[in-house]
Design a protein around this motif. Structure first.
Motif, mmCIF file in Angstrom:
data_model
loop_
_atom_site.group_PDB
_atom_site.id
_atom_site.type_symbol
_atom_site.label_atom_id
_atom_site.label_comp_id
_atom_site.label_asym_id
_atom_site.label_seq_id
_atom_site.Cartn_x
_atom_site.Cartn_y
_atom_site.Cartn_z
ATOM 1 N N PHE A 399 0.737 -1.141 0.008
ATOM 2 C CA PHE A 399 -0.036 0.062 0.094
ATOM 3 C C PHE A 399 0.801 1.336 0.115
ATOM 4 N N MET A 400 1.947 1.216 0.774
ATOM 5 C CA MET A 400 2.525 2.570 0.971
ATOM 6 C C MET A 400 3.547 2.812 -0.262
ATOM 7 N N THR A 401 4.021 1.899 -0.988
ATOM 8 C CA THR A 401 4.805 2.131 -2.181
ATOM 9 C C THR A 401 3.829 2.080 -3.292
ATOM 10 N N GLY A 402 2.556 1.319 -3.131
ATOM 11 C CA GLY A 402 1.916 1.265 -4.253
ATOM 12 C C GLY A 402 0.920 2.594 -4.369
ATOM 13 N N TYR A 403 1.437 3.581 -3.325
ATOM 14 C CA TYR A 403 0.654 4.874 -3.468
ATOM 15 C C TYR A 403 1.355 5.988 -4.465
ATOM 16 N N LEU A 404 2.539 5.580 -4.712
ATOM 17 C CA LEU A 404 3.570 6.517 -5.576
ATOM 18 C C LEU A 404 2.677 6.916 -6.569
ATOM 19 N N PRO A 405 2.430 5.989 -7.650
ATOM 20 C CA PRO A 405 1.691 6.380 -8.937
ATOM 21 C C PRO A 405 0.280 7.221 -8.731
ATOM 22 N N LEU A 406 -0.354 6.715 -7.648
ATOM 23 C CA LEU A 406 -1.629 7.450 -7.398
ATOM 24 C C LEU A 406 -1.377 8.727 -7.157
ATOM 25 N N GLY A 407 -0.555 9.053 -6.513
ATOM 26 C CA GLY A 407 -0.303 10.499 -6.218
ATOM 27 C C GLY A 407 0.064 11.273 -7.503
ATOM 28 N N PHE A 408 0.849 10.754 -8.383
ATOM 29 C CA PHE A 408 1.015 11.553 -9.624
ATOM 30 C C PHE A 408 -0.152 11.506 -10.534
ATOM 31 N N GLU A 409 -0.700 10.420 -10.686
ATOM 32 C CA GLU A 409 -1.966 10.600 -11.574
ATOM 33 C C GLU A 409 -3.209 11.257 -10.903
ATOM 34 N N PHE A 410 -3.231 11.273 -9.635
ATOM 35 C CA PHE A 410 -4.185 12.417 -8.787
ATOM 36 C C PHE A 410 -3.909 13.871 -9.139
ATOM 37 N N ALA A 411 -2.625 13.864 -9.023
ATOM 38 C CA ALA A 411 -2.044 15.411 -9.140
ATOM 39 C C ALA A 411 -2.465 15.787 -10.673
ATOM 40 N N VAL A 412 -2.375 15.108 -11.657
ATOM 41 C CA VAL A 412 -2.758 15.155 -13.076
ATOM 42 C C VAL A 412 -3.983 15.690 -13.238
ATOM 43 N N GLU A 413 -4.873 14.866 -12.438
ATOM 44 C CA GLU A 413 -6.373 15.150 -12.597
ATOM 45 C C GLU A 413 -6.626 16.635 -11.900
ATOM 46 N N LEU A 414 -6.003 16.836 -10.958
ATOM 47 C CA LEU A 414 -6.300 18.101 -10.014
ATOM 48 C C LEU A 414 -5.631 19.423 -10.917
ATOM 49 N N THR A 415 -4.825 19.272 -11.560
ATOM 50 C CA THR A 415 -4.055 20.426 -12.242
ATOM 51 C C THR A 415 -4.136 20.562 -14.047
ATOM 52 N N TYR A 416 -4.957 19.635 -14.653
ATOM 53 C CA TYR A 416 -4.965 19.754 -15.885
ATOM 54 C C TYR A 416 -5.358 21.061 -16.239
ATOM 55 N N PRO A 417 -4.784 21.953 -17.271
ATOM 56 C CA PRO A 417 -3.957 21.481 -18.162
ATOM 57 C C PRO A 417 -2.672 21.774 -17.943
ATOM 58 N N GLU A 418 -2.265 22.041 -16.850
ATOM 59 C CA GLU A 418 -0.710 22.285 -16.495
ATOM 60 C C GLU A 418 0.126 21.179 -16.762
ATOM 61 N N SER A 419 1.379 21.334 -16.970
ATOM 62 C CA SER A 419 2.518 20.448 -17.392
ATOM 63 C C SER A 419 2.260 19.383 -16.290
ATOM 64 N N GLU A 420 2.535 17.979 -16.631
ATOM 65 C CA GLU A 420 2.626 16.851 -15.668
ATOM 66 C C GLU A 420 3.918 16.846 -15.002
ATOM 67 N N GLY A 421 4.956 17.145 -15.751
ATOM 68 C CA GLY A 421 6.246 17.330 -15.152
ATOM 69 C C GLY A 421 6.210 18.345 -13.863
ATOM 70 N N THR A 422 5.770 19.332 -14.074
ATOM 71 C CA THR A 422 5.721 20.556 -13.167
ATOM 72 C C THR A 422 4.960 20.016 -11.737
ATOM 73 N N SER A 423 3.764 19.165 -12.097
ATOM 74 C CA SER A 423 2.987 18.933 -10.758
ATOM 75 C C SER A 423 3.569 17.752 -10.118
ATOM 76 N N SER A 424 4.294 16.906 -10.928
ATOM 77 C CA SER A 424 4.980 15.832 -10.338
ATOM 78 C C SER A 424 6.379 16.114 -9.595
ATOM 79 N N GLY A 425 7.074 17.202 -9.970
ATOM 80 C CA GLY A 425 8.024 17.606 -9.718
ATOM 81 C C GLY A 425 7.937 18.188 -8.198
ATOM 82 N N LEU A 426 6.756 19.099 -7.887
ATOM 83 C CA LEU A 426 6.582 19.578 -6.816
ATOM 84 C C LEU A 426 5.959 18.631 -5.854
#
Length: 577
Positions: A399-426
């Protein structure tokens, strides 16, 4: 970025673009399909819209998926794995390197924490480079730093060469800044709508694979022998192997890795390519992200979860050796179990998101189970049975390591159309900061109070993160906006119930003759009442969100088994109820 105006007499929703939005994104209009379903502008939110809906959403651009996208993904994953292996090659056999270099445990911890510290000041320049030069140049520079750092460490296989090994580790840590936030960006540039979450999970899985090898291989290559010359030979062999692999990957990146496909994989990428570069402001994008309240909550919760994982990975050897002396090899195997289980969890979560698009519900459920897994791991670590530790550590990693891609994908959902690299970098920047804090604090707590107190310390912050995740709203889609109108009446009743609860609590604790006008003043005077009332409200709210999210996930799983069509409106009605 969009202000939505609703015409109550007509059956359509039309977005009015803000003045600072690019013209190419300012014109789309859409209408509900035959089932009354609106199409959002986010590439991750489309669920097979009709052709008429698609034509109104963006101009009809030609798209294509190339087979070589998998080569780009696996090559990047290999570079990420090589870099993350060198992060843990010292920490997992910390007692051996402490004796070899004659240093204390904090110095060994800094060989891992330098990866976290370097990320914070360099992430913004690297994000600027990603937006202005592209993904190929960023991955190429990262692979070059990784290769150079690996060769520097070859000269440090001597008891007097600790400064050299620290400098080599620092150079490798610079490479981390160039590769850690790439998976979501690479997935959106090369992969289609139905596979972006899976591709992002595979990209994150490469980093986890390197961590798994870092847990397993160093205890095998560097046994705990007494002869210092023989020990130096084993360490040098390990450094030569990592340098050779890093060099091979750098050569492959130079000749194989490409910037992007000739044709975009999705309509959303076609729209993004049509934006002139001079109309994109990197600084304005950062500021818009920092004004996104839901994204700020995600930054904090992601940092708390991943920071706990970094602390556990860095201090795992010390925790195992304290309860099971002489078990350096098994400490590495336990770390391997954590990461392998996490790789499985990451892949399952990515496939699940591609099938259901239940970002908020899945993220909250996995976060809550990470808390449960950490509590069980802390309670069973000192029982004296290694097989129990293997099981509980595997559940924690799933669960803890499986959360890593979930955070990236949820960030893209919350910040579209901003750059995916910027949101995952923050997100990664927050994780590095919390990782440094948690590693130092937990290390000091373990030295003074023992491993149980150190793990309880992490459990407290995972509880805080679970509560905050439950309060994060998914504001990325038009469906969420429409559901908010229906949910507003429920929110009003909820607030009234909270005020009534506090008022009743004050009446019972301070007397029956307290007027409603005076409840705030009395509540401020009664600090104990303030604490418990707020705590009860937060816990009940979090458990309600966990229960509702579980209902949605169970229904989505049942839908997949029975192959029923996806109905996002029904999902939102379940959430609202």
């Amino acid at each position: 970025f969009l202000s939505l105006s609703i015409n109550h007499d007509a059956s359509f929703v039309q977005p009015t673009a803000a003045q600072n939005l690019a013209p190419s994104l300012a014109s789309p209009q859409w209408s509900p399909g035959p089932l009354g379903r609106a199409i959002s502008i986010g590439s991750r939110l489309d669920t097979d819209p009709s052709q008429s809906d698609r034509s109104e959403l963006v101009p009809n651009a030609k798209t294509k998926l190339y087979h070589r996208r998998w080569i780009m993904l696996f090559l990047f994953s290999a570079v990420s794995a090589s870099n993350s292996f060198m992060w843990l090659q010292y920490g997992i056999i910390s007692n051996i390197f402490m004796r070899f270099y004659d240093i204390d445990s904090l110095a060994i911890d800094w060989l891992s924490m330098i990866y976290l510290l370097t990320y914070v000041p360099l992430i913004l320049p690297v994000l600027w480079l990603l937006d202005n030069r592209g993904i190929r140049d960023v991955v190429l520079v990262g692979a070059a730093f990784n290769c150079i750092g690996a060769w520097i460490k070859i000269g440090s296989a001597d008891p007097n060469m600790f400064p050299i090994t620290f400098f080599g580790q620092f150079v490798c840590s610079v490479a981390t800044v160039f590769v850690l936030g790439i998976p979501s960006y690479l997935a959106s540039v090369w992969f289609g709508e139905k596979e972006v979450s899976t591709a992002c999970s595979i990209g994150v899985l490469g980093n986890q694979l390197g961590i798994a090898i870092g847990f397993l291989v160093p205890p095998i290559l560097v046994p705990n022998v007494e002869d210092m010359d023989e020990l130096a030979h084993h360490i040098q062999v390990m450094f030569y192997i990592t340098a050779g692999v890093a060099t091979l990957l750098f050569i492959l990146v130079v000749f194989v890795f490409q910037e992007r496909p000739e044709l975009p994989p999705t309509q959303a990428q076609a729209t993004a390519r049509s934006i002139p570069p001079e109309q994109y402001s990197y600084t304005a994008s950062i500021l818009r992200l920092l004004r996104n309240r839901a994204f700020i909550l995600l930054i904090i919760t992601y940092g708390l979860n991943v920071g706990c994982f970094y602390a556990v990975g860095t201090l795992l050897n010390r925790m195992i050796i304290e309860h099971y002396p002489g078990e350096e090899v098994n400490a590495g195997r336990i770390g391997l179990t954590i990461v392998i289980a996490g790789m499985v969890g990451s892949l399952i979560c990515g496939i699940w998101l591609d099938k259901t698009k239940t970002y908020k519900q899945t993220t909250l459920a996995v976060y809550f189970m990470s808390l449960v897994g950490m509590i069980v791991y802390a309670a069973t670590l000192s029982l004296g049975h290694l097989w129990v530790v293997f099981i509980t550590a595997g559940a924690l990693g799933f669960f803890m390591t499986g959360y890593l891609p979930l955070g990236f994908e949820f960030a893209v959902e919350l910040t579209y159309p901003e750059s995916e690299g910027t949101s995952s970098g923050l997100l990664n920047c927050s994780a590095q900061v919390f990782g440094i804090i948690f590693t130092i604090c937990q290390g000091k707590i373990i030295d003074r109070f023992g491993t149980l107190a150190g793990n309880i310390f992490l459990c407290v912050f995972l509880l805080i993160g679970t509560v905050m995740t439950g309060r994060t709203r998914n504001t990325s889609s038009v469906e969420s906006y429409r559901a908010a109108r229906f949910m507003s009446r429920t929110a009003i009743h909820k607030n009234l119930a909270c005020h009534s609860f506090c008022y009743e609590f004050i009446q019972r604790s301070c007397g029956k003759n307290v007027g409603f006008q005076e409840w705030r003043r009395r509540l401020a005077c009664n600090l104990e009442g303030l604490f418990f009332s707020g705590l009860i409200v937060m816990i009940s709210d979090t458990m309600t969100n966990v229960f509702l999210s579980s209902r949605v996930l169970i229904k989505e799983f049942s839908r997949l088994l029975h192959r029923k069509p996806f109905d996002p409106g029904k999902q939102l009605r379940v959430q609202s109820s």
